[in-house]
Design an enzyme around this catalytic site. Structure first.
Site, PDB file in Angstrom:
ATOM      1  N   SER A 148      40.880  25.683  44.021  1.00 54.41           N
ATOM      2  CA  SER A 148      42.300  25.517  44.351  1.00 54.41           C
ATOM      3  C   SER A 148      42.397  24.867  45.721  1.00 54.41           C
ATOM      4  O   SER A 148      41.459  24.970  46.526  1.00 54.41           O
ATOM      5  CB  SER A 148      42.975  26.895  44.399  1.00 54.41           C
ATOM      6  OG  SER A 148      44.251  26.804  45.008  1.00 54.41           O
ATOM      7  N   TYR A 161      43.141  35.829  47.209  1.00 58.52           N
ATOM      8  CA  TYR A 161      42.959  34.619  46.384  1.00 58.52           C
ATOM      9  C   TYR A 161      42.340  33.505  47.238  1.00 58.52           C
ATOM     10  O   TYR A 161      41.405  32.819  46.816  1.00 58.52           O
ATOM     11  CB  TYR A 161      44.313  34.193  45.832  1.00 58.52           C
ATOM     12  CG  TYR A 161      44.291  32.988  44.918  1.00 58.52           C
ATOM     13  CD1 TYR A 161      43.854  33.097  43.597  1.00 58.52           C
ATOM     14  CD2 TYR A 161      44.743  31.734  45.360  1.00 58.52           C
ATOM     15  CE1 TYR A 161      43.859  31.997  42.754  1.00 58.52           C
ATOM     16  CE2 TYR A 161      44.744  30.637  44.519  1.00 58.52           C
ATOM     17  CZ  TYR A 161      44.314  30.766  43.211  1.00 58.52           C
ATOM     18  OH  TYR A 161      44.309  29.675  42.374  1.00 58.52           O
TER      19      TYR A 161
HETATM   20  N1  LIG Z   1      48.214  26.567  37.778  1.00 55.99           N
HETATM   21  C1  LIG Z   1      48.015  26.106  39.006  1.00 55.99           C
HETATM   22  O1  LIG Z   1      48.915  25.498  39.593  1.00 55.99           O
HETATM   23  C2  LIG Z   1      46.705  26.339  39.688  1.00 55.99           C
HETATM   24  C3  LIG Z   1      46.549  25.857  40.983  1.00 55.99           C
HETATM   25  C4  LIG Z   1      45.324  26.029  41.614  1.00 55.99           C
HETATM   26  C5  LIG Z   1      44.284  26.644  40.966  1.00 55.99           C
HETATM   27  N2  LIG Z   1      44.441  27.115  39.705  1.00 55.99           N
HETATM   28  C6  LIG Z   1      43.290  27.761  39.047  1.00 55.99           C
HETATM   29  O2  LIG Z   1      43.137  27.258  37.746  1.00 55.99           O
HETATM   30  C7  LIG Z   1      42.551  28.237  36.903  1.00 55.99           C
HETATM   31  C8  LIG Z   1      43.403  28.410  35.642  1.00 55.99           C
HETATM   32  O3  LIG Z   1      44.703  28.708  36.032  1.00 55.99           O
HETATM   33  P1  LIG Z   1      45.971  28.701  35.044  1.00 55.99           P
HETATM   34  O4  LIG Z   1      47.111  28.234  35.829  1.00 55.99           O
HETATM   35  O5  LIG Z   1      45.616  28.021  33.775  1.00 55.99           O
HETATM   36  O6  LIG Z   1      46.184  30.278  34.855  1.00 55.99           O
HETATM   37  P2  LIG Z   1      46.243  31.243  33.587  1.00 55.99           P
HETATM   38  O7  LIG Z   1      47.023  30.615  32.492  1.00 55.99           O
HETATM   39  O8  LIG Z   1      46.680  32.552  34.136  1.00 55.99           O
HETATM   40  O9  LIG Z   1      44.748  31.328  33.134  1.00 55.99           O
HETATM   41  C9  LIG Z   1      43.846  32.223  33.680  1.00 55.99           C
HETATM   42  C10 LIG Z   1      42.790  32.486  32.633  1.00 55.99           C
HETATM   43  O10 LIG Z   1      41.803  33.341  33.211  1.00 55.99           O
HETATM   44  C11 LIG Z   1      41.411  34.280  32.245  1.00 55.99           C
HETATM   45  N3  LIG Z   1      41.009  35.533  32.893  1.00 55.99           N
HETATM   46  C12 LIG Z   1      41.614  36.146  33.940  1.00 55.99           C
HETATM   47  N4  LIG Z   1      40.976  37.303  34.207  1.00 55.99           N
HETATM   48  C13 LIG Z   1      39.951  37.414  33.315  1.00 55.99           C
HETATM   49  C14 LIG Z   1      38.943  38.374  33.076  1.00 55.99           C
HETATM   50  N5  LIG Z   1      38.846  39.480  33.798  1.00 55.99           N
HETATM   51  N6  LIG Z   1      38.060  38.162  32.065  1.00 55.99           N
HETATM   52  C15 LIG Z   1      38.164  37.053  31.300  1.00 55.99           C
HETATM   53  N7  LIG Z   1      39.101  36.097  31.478  1.00 55.99           N
HETATM   54  C16 LIG Z   1      39.980  36.281  32.468  1.00 55.99           C
HETATM   55  C17 LIG Z   1      42.613  34.533  31.352  1.00 55.99           C
HETATM   56  O11 LIG Z   1      42.136  34.835  30.061  1.00 55.99           O
HETATM   57  P3  LIG Z   1      42.947  35.833  29.056  1.00 55.99           P
HETATM   58  O12 LIG Z   1      44.350  35.328  29.085  1.00 55.99           O
HETATM   59  O13 LIG Z   1      42.276  35.656  27.732  1.00 55.99           O
HETATM   60  O14 LIG Z   1      42.815  37.181  29.623  1.00 55.99           O
HETATM   61  C18 LIG Z   1      43.351  33.196  31.408  1.00 55.99           C
HETATM   62  O15 LIG Z   1      43.033  32.407  30.267  1.00 55.99           O
HETATM   63  C19 LIG Z   1      42.448  29.496  37.752  1.00 55.99           C
HETATM   64  O16 LIG Z   1      41.140  29.613  38.280  1.00 55.99           O
HETATM   65  C20 LIG Z   1      43.446  29.254  38.874  1.00 55.99           C
HETATM   66  O17 LIG Z   1      43.107  29.951  40.057  1.00 55.99           O
HETATM   67  C21 LIG Z   1      45.647  26.992  39.047  1.00 55.99           C
END
Ligand SMILES: NC(=O)c1ccc[n+]([C@@H]2O[C@H](COP(=O)([O-])OP(=O)(O)OC[C@H]3O[C@@H](n4cnc5c(N)ncnc54)[C@H](OP(=O)(O)O)[C@@H]3O)[C@@H](O)[C@H]2O)c1
Length: 257
Positions: A148, A161
């Site tokens: 991130s 985070y």
């Molecule tokens: N969206 C943004 O703007 C943004 C910005 C910067 C960085 N990021 C990074 O991008 C990545 C994906 O983000 P996203 O926005 O797509 O978020 P998201 O939809 O909340 O996805 C997070 C994923 O992580 C999995 N997860 C969380 N805890 C877990 C655990 N204990 N065991 C197994 N799986 C787990 C969840 O799986 P389940 O649902 O199956 O539990 C979910 O599919 C993350 O690393 C986040 O920090 C996102």
């Protein structure tokens, strides 16, 4: 007049044919987009997450497009379960550490347990997957971490985070150094503000939109599918001499003053 940006095109060349890829957190958000992108590029994709139904839905979407996918359900907090599933998966050529935990809290509300949990899921588990899968990777193997912009810059109320993503940036460099001699590259993408499901409340907040217009070079939210191109590049042979890098995918957020 500002023209809407063109939608990114899906890859048509099967430049990842014969590769297997594991995408963590593939049931929605970035993970789903990355899994679809890898499958469209010809990879056979292992879809990881905790929600079997969500993963099955992504698998169906991939199969409907003629791609190949399997589902791998385990909690990243469960080391034993992870080990068992990974052994059963066989060879993985591309590991995308995408899953991540988000828990914005000011430091007075963060006890040791909350910090440990964040580091466990966002940093220790990605390390452990790399540790377990790297020995089976041939030269040309790829590890791509989804970190991130919070790995490089900080704001108040998000210490756990921010610490976890800063650690993931450092881990990217450390593992690149360690696995480089074996021809395995380790890189990261650092997303900025994306209009993913997880950010729905922020997307609806006009104050955030106003901030992004002012603060990013491109003046808008990222679309979830815009994370795919940079990940595919790092997973491909086109990035054969790129390792230890954290590539911002942030509409210019980190570069903009
Ligand atoms: N969206 C943004 O703007 C943004 C910005 C910067 C960085 N990021 C990074 O991008 C990545 C994906 O983000 P996203 O926005 O797509 O978020 P998201 O939809 O909340 O996805 C997070 C994923 O992580 C999995 N997860 C969380 N805890 C877990 C655990 N204990 N065991 C197994 N799986 C787990 C969840 O799986 P389940 O649902 O199956 O539990 C979910 O599919 C993350 O690393 C986040 O920090 C996102």
């Amino acid at each position: 007049m500002t023209l809407p940006p063109p939608a990114p095109t899906a890859p048509t060349a099967k430049f990842l044919a014969d590769r297997t890829a594991l995408v963590t957190g593939a049931g929605g958000g970035f993970g789903r987009e990355i899994a679809l992108g890898l499958a469209r590029a010809g990879a056979s994709v292992m879809l990881h997450g905790r929600r079997a139904d969500a993963l099955e839905a992504v698998r169906r979407d991939i199969l409907a497009e003629g791609g190949a996918a399997q589902v791998a359900v385990f909690d990243l907090a469960d080391e034993a379960a992870a080990g068992k599933v990974l052994q059963a998966l066989g060879r993985i050529d591309v590991l995308v550490n995408n899953a991540g935990l988000r828990n914005r809290r000011s430091m007075d509300l963060l006890d040791r347990e909350a910090v440990r949990t964040m580091l466990e899921i966002n940093l220790v588990a990605p390390f452990d997957l790399a540790r377990q899968l790297a020995p089976g990777m041939a030269a040309g193997g790829r590890i791509v971490n989804v970190t991130s912009i919070a790995g490089q810059i900080a704001r108040s109320g998000d210490a756990a985070y921010t610490m976890s993503k800063g650690g993931l940036d450092a881990m990217t460099r450390a593992l690149a150094a360690e696995l480089g001699p074996r021809g395995i590259t380790v890189n990261a993408v650092a997303p900025g503000y994306f209009a993913t499901e997880a950010n729905a409340a922020m997307v609806a907040d006009p104050a955030v939109a106003e901030h992004l217009v002012r603060r990013t070079s491109l003046g808008r939210w990222g679309r979830p599918e815009e994370i795919v191109g940079p990940v595919l590049f790092l997973a491909s042979d086109a990035a054969s001499y790129v390792t230890g890098q954290v590539i911002g995918v942030d509409g210019g957020y980190l570069a903009h003053f």
